[in-house]
Motif scaffolding. Structure first.
Motif, mmCIF file in Angstrom:
data_model
loop_
_atom_site.group_PDB
_atom_site.id
_atom_site.type_symbol
_atom_site.label_atom_id
_atom_site.label_comp_id
_atom_site.label_asym_id
_atom_site.label_seq_id
_atom_site.Cartn_x
_atom_site.Cartn_y
_atom_site.Cartn_z
ATOM 1 N N THR A 12 0.846 -1.185 0.000
ATOM 2 C CA THR A 12 0.000 0.000 0.000
ATOM 3 C C THR A 12 0.888 1.243 0.000
ATOM 4 O OG1 THR A 12 -0.170 -0.290 2.354
ATOM 5 C CG2 THR A 12 -2.030 -0.998 1.048
ATOM 6 N N ARG A 228 -0.339 19.800 -4.841
ATOM 7 C CA ARG A 228 -0.441 18.354 -4.610
ATOM 8 C C ARG A 228 -1.704 17.788 -5.236
ATOM 9 N NH1 ARG A 228 -0.563 18.129 1.342
ATOM 10 N NH2 ARG A 228 -1.099 15.981 0.973
ATOM 11 N N GLU A 232 -1.687 14.916 -7.961
ATOM 12 C CA GLU A 232 -2.121 13.575 -7.573
ATOM 13 C C GLU A 232 -3.451 13.193 -8.198
ATOM 14 O OE1 GLU A 232 -1.556 13.021 -3.284
ATOM 15 O OE2 GLU A 232 0.112 14.418 -3.450
ATOM 16 N N SER A 233 -4.284 14.148 -8.534
ATOM 17 C CA SER A 233 -5.534 13.825 -9.220
ATOM 18 C C SER A 233 -6.073 15.073 -9.926
ATOM 19 C CB SER A 233 -6.568 13.299 -8.215
ATOM 20 O OG SER A 233 -7.789 13.072 -8.889
ATOM 21 N N PRO B 360 -7.185 10.050 -4.158
ATOM 22 C CA PRO B 360 -6.989 8.782 -3.436
ATOM 23 C C PRO B 360 -5.718 8.752 -2.600
ATOM 24 C CG PRO B 360 -7.515 8.403 -5.748
ATOM 25 C CD PRO B 360 -7.293 9.865 -5.603
ATOM 26 N N SER B 361 -4.677 9.471 -3.037
ATOM 27 C CA SER B 361 -3.404 9.398 -2.325
ATOM 28 C C SER B 361 -3.321 10.405 -1.182
ATOM 29 C CB SER B 361 -2.257 9.618 -3.307
ATOM 30 O OG SER B 361 -2.457 10.834 -3.998
ATOM 31 N N MET B 362 -4.394 11.162 -0.949
ATOM 32 C CA MET B 362 -4.374 12.088 0.182
ATOM 33 C C MET B 362 -5.134 11.472 1.356
ATOM 34 S SD MET B 362 -4.830 15.924 -1.228
ATOM 35 C CE MET B 362 -3.541 16.750 -2.134
ATOM 36 N N ARG B 412 -7.567 6.139 -0.471
ATOM 37 C CA ARG B 412 -7.746 5.020 -1.396
ATOM 38 C C ARG B 412 -7.872 3.684 -0.680
ATOM 39 N NH1 ARG B 412 -2.414 2.645 -2.208
ATOM 40 N NH2 ARG B 412 -0.901 4.198 -1.554
ATOM 41 N N LEU B 413 -7.533 3.658 0.598
ATOM 42 C CA LEU B 413 -7.630 2.404 1.342
ATOM 43 C C LEU B 413 -9.042 2.175 1.885
ATOM 44 C CD1 LEU B 413 -4.257 2.658 3.261
ATOM 45 C CD2 LEU B 413 -4.751 1.357 1.200
#
Lengths: 367, 516
Positions: A12, A228, A232-233, B360-362, B412-413
């Motif tokens: 992860t 960020r 990131e998105s 998702p990565s935040m 994302r988890l």
């Protein structure tokens, strides 16, 4: 897929120690391979490394050379960390360094300013010039979707030839005879150095401050949060109402501006004149990419990675003089480092696990 | 091999086609399957019911040879088997129709089926196959043109190709993973027709779903999984939607919050003759006008791709109308962008929650302020105040019961339902005037769906206007006060939800204007 009872499983998020350990191992492997190259030149790798370490790390003069080489790649590298966090692949630090150098040289040579204002004006001009050199690719990317990897790379060559034109044409020194370079800067445009070394402390200070500023920007500032998000998105950033134009322009001004500052430090601290572009920057803009990649998006980590790459540069000089190895060794080691760092990517994203079946009893406990 | 005629079976006397016994499978941190036993008889549709993450897919991946069980055994027709890969599973007659199709889009139906089929001739591989596809297609009601290219087919037709592919490969046990999630109600009905015929032919079908209604409609037996373990295996006759829901969740579903007051007279949103051009320059919305009142839920129905997405984009600022005006409480807000509309009180629950709704990565805390980070109290003079963000995250997590290990967990988890809770918590926190919800329960499990419905009704009670776009007609009928139907970018009509029927809406969705 299993192999010999082991299989790869996605992680992860790799823990910090793992990233550090693997990166350290990658660096070690690159240095070991370099050892074999030493052997191919008929040198004992152990004594070769001993010489290098003795002359770069174990005395102040040597170590000041390491710091000297680290400063430009630290400044340019931390700028790239910022750009990479936003998925803006700035490959143009080399040109941005030269832009900063050229602008500072212009101020030093032609702008009659009171003495105490000259150096600050040079840094300001260098920062702006570097930033502007990144501005065009930024606008092209946001407005027209032009790939910034290509534009920033091409801008490097444009600036290289502009500097060559300057030193052969309008800015060619009157006192240098056949050489292609500008006149020496006046004393007020030269940076002070630590006694007995060529290391100028103002640029070193600016670089370290800049690293902490970028860290603060990314972790505490609104702009950093937007950068960020965008990186990131992008879709979520649109949804959140982030202005891609403003954010991209600002971050590129900072990223490219940092490289511009590095250029100022090089000419005002070391060369004291505008000269052949490949002498102003020995590929620092490209090495900065390795510094940024190795730092993995963490601005504070550039303090360590820039020092490592700076050491490689300084070792290159030692190898040339004391070990009589060719100039290109620096490039070879840089290349090996980059290769090894890329090779550990899969190890950071996956881990090896044993695929042995768990004993039945284990499940009964949980039932 | 085929078990004779379409005569009624006596399931109890035939041996089980498939038996899975005591299957356990662990992943780091979770026990995905815990001592699961499951069987299928020939001529039976056996539904595997459970919420997202209950272990349905893991169990089927074990059956299909994608995973190996940590313990337990499987047998087919009484013979013990062990699958190391999907190849082994296919050889034993197991066919999988996955939720997302694995077809080569540029190739024809016959070519796709020929791919990987044993005994395919080297030259003209598809000639003989085309006839076979036609005969099998007619006998099961799976009509597809074998020469058609896959990209020309609708999702429903592509699914038929997948089923045909499995049958031609000799599948005797067919696994369908959430097969109706990509289908219109009519297409789903025709799929059920196909499954009934397969049942009559003696095929064994495993039907994976989390939708109670369709399980009740098609299954003969139902096995309910919860947290990796079997809770119950029931005959359809013994089961009811209520009992199944209780088994699935371990508790009864709360009934929908009743609507206590009618909508107010004041319009919160008004569209006047709005036209929208899509990226190819075609009109995606044509002259659309309607009013949405305070305290009202306006449902928007339509087959996917008839302008719903474009309507959402102009209401949330992601796109601008080419003509016409959007009024928010009487004020023209047509040119306001995303930021302006958010500030004006428009909340947006986006369709693509994992790509648009969150980063998702935040972390969860960061995602909870994804849209309001730039305002007080979260940010001041360009600086973020993380203590305020943390405070807000803590309240949101407890108010909305977001199941997350911590507020610093990467989003994302989280499971789909919890991601949606993060989005709802964020969007509804500012007491919006207008809530634009796009497919807000798509892919969610029963309890997350119930929570989402309740929250939307709460917004209605509070006096907000809610625009609810959904492909689930039952959801629209249950929640909406009125339902607007879009067809080819035109507003076909707005009907009163309490006085309409699925059929009437179906006709509008097919492009037939409402009779006055």
């Amino acid at each position: 897929m299993t192999f010999l009872g082991y299989k790869l499983e996605p992680r992860t998020k790799p823990p910090g120690q793992v990233v550090f350990l693997y990166s350290f191992a990658a660096v070690l492997v690159a240095l070991i391979i370099t050892g074999f190259i030493f052997m191919a030149y008929g040198l004992n790798p152990f004594s070769a490394y001993a010489t290098i370490i003795q002359k770069t790390l174990l005395n102040w003069r040597g170590f000041s050379q390491v710091l000297l080489k680290s400063v430009p790649i630290l400044l340019a590298g931390v700028g790239l960390v910022l750009a990479f966090r936003a998925q803006f692949w700035n490959i143009g630090a080399e040109g941005q360094i030269l832009a900063g150098a050229a602008a500072a040289a212009g101020v030093a040579l032609f702008l009659p300013l009171p003495a105490p204002l000259t150096l600050p004006a040079m840094f300001l001009a260098g920062f702006i010039a570097g930033g502007l050199w990144g501005f065009l690719p930024a606008i092209l990317k946001v407005r027209l979707g032009v790939n910034e990897i290509i534009t920033t790379l091409m801008m490097n060559y444009i600036m290289l030839y502009i500097v060559r034109w300057l030193i052969n044409g309008p800015w060619k020194g009157k006192l240098v005879r056949g050489f292609s370079e500008s006149d020496k800067f006046p004393a007020q445009a030269v940076l002070p150095t630590f006694v007995g070394t060529r290391l100028n402390w103002p640029t070193l200070g600016i670089a370290i401050l800049f690293v902490f500023f970028i860290f603060f920007l990314l972790s505490r500032m609104k702009l950093g949060f937007e950068i960020r998000m965008m990186g990131e998105s992008p879709e979520a950033a649109h949804y959140a109402g982030v202005s891609f134009l403003t954010t991209t322009v600002l971050l590129v001004l900072l990223s490219a501006g940092a490289a511009g500052l590095a250029g100022v430090g090089e000419i005002a601290g070391i060369h004291k004149k505008l000269l052949e572009p490949t002498s102003i920057s020995q590929g620092f803009g490209y090495t900065a990419i390795i510094v940024a990649l190795l730092a993995r998006g963490n601005p504070l980590a550039t303090l360590a990675t820039a020092l490592l790459l700076g050491w490689v540069f300084a070792s290159g000089d030692v190898m040339k003089v004391a070990l009589r190895l060719p100039d290109q060794m620096t490039g070879v080691i840089n290349g090996l480092l980059l290769l090894c760092i890329i090779c550990i990517e899969p190890l950071l994203r996956y881990r090896l696990v044993r695929t042995k079946a768990l004993p039945n009893s284990k499940f009964k406990e949980t039932v | 091999m085929a078990v004779a005629k379409p005569s009624p079976f006596n399931p109890d006397k035939t041996p089980h086609r498939l038996t899975m016994k005591g299957i356990s499978k662990g992943f780091p941190g979770v026990l995905a399957n815990d001592n699961v036993s499951f069987d299928v008889r020939p001529g039976e549709v056996h539904a595997l019911l459970g919420e997202n993450g209950a272990g349905k897919t893991t169990l089927m991946n074990i059956l299909y040879g994608l995973y190996q069980a940590d313990s337990g055994s499987m047998s087919i027709n009484g013979e013990p088997v062990q699958f190391r890969s999907p190849k082994d599973a296919m050889r034993e007659g197991i066919g999988l129709v996955a939720q997302h199709f694995h077809l080569a889009r540029r190739h024809s139906v016959a070519e796709n089926i020929a791919l990987g089929l044993k005994g395919t001739p080297l030259i003209y591989p598809v000639k003989a196959l085309e006839q076979k596809i036609r005969t099998l297609g007619t006998s099961y009601g799976l009509a597809v043109d074998p020469k058609a290219k896959v990209w020309q087919l609708s999702p429903g037709e592509q699914q038929r190709v997948e089923i045909l592919k499995a049958l031609i490969q000799g599948a005797k046990i067919l696994i369908l993973d959430e097969p109706t999630s990509v289908l219109t109600p009519q297409e789903a009905e025709s799929l059920f027709g196909v499954l009934r015929r397969m049942r009559a032919e003696g095929e064994a079908v495993i039907f994976i779903s989390h939708k109670l209604d369709e399980v009740m409609e098609i299954a003969d037996r139902i096995t309910v999984l919860r947290k990796g373990a079997v809770v119950a295996t029931l005959d359809k006759k013994e089961a009811s939607p209520e009992s199944l829901a209780r088994h699935m969740m371990g508790k009864a579903v709360a009934p929908l919050r009743p609507k206590t007051k009618p909508p107010l007279d004041k319009a919160v949103l008004e569209l006047n003759n709005v036209w929208v051009k899509n990226k190819r320059g075609m009109s995606a919305l044509k002259n659309v006008s309607f009013k949405l009142r305070h305290g009202e839920i306006l449902g928007v129905a339509g087959v996917a791709g008839n302008g719903q997405a474009d309507l959402i984009e102009i209401l949330t600022g992601l796109n601008q109308p080419s003509e016409g005006h959007i009024l928010l409480e009487g004020k023209d807000c047509t040119p306001l962008g995303v930021k302006g509309l958010f500030e004006a009180g428009v909340a947006h629950i986006p369709e693509d929650r994992n790509h648009m709704g969150i980063v998702p990565s935040m972390t969860v805390a960061e995602n909870l302020v994804l849209r309001q980070y730039r305002y007080q109290p979260f940010s001041r003079l360009g600086l973020l105040d993380w203590s305020k963000v943390t405070e807000f995250a803590q309240t949101s997590i407890s108010d909305y019961q977001i199941a997350t290990p911590s507020k610093e967990t990467l989003t994302r988890l989280l499971s789909g339902g919890n991601v949606q809770k993060v989005i709802l918590a964020r969007e509804l926190s500012g007491e919006p005037k207008l809530v634009v919800a796009a497919h807000p329960t798509y892919g969610l499990d029963v309890s997350a769906t119930a929570l989402t419905h309740d929250l939307l009704l709460k917004q209605r009670e509070r006096g907000a206007g809610v625009l609810l776009v959904s492909e689930d007609l039952d959801e629209l009928l249950k929640l909406s006060d009125r339902i607007a139907v879009l067809f080819a970018g035109e507003l076909m009509g707005i009907v009163d939800a309490s006085r309409t029927s699925r059929e009437a809406i179906g006709l509008l969705m097919a492009g037939r204007k409402a009779q006055a």
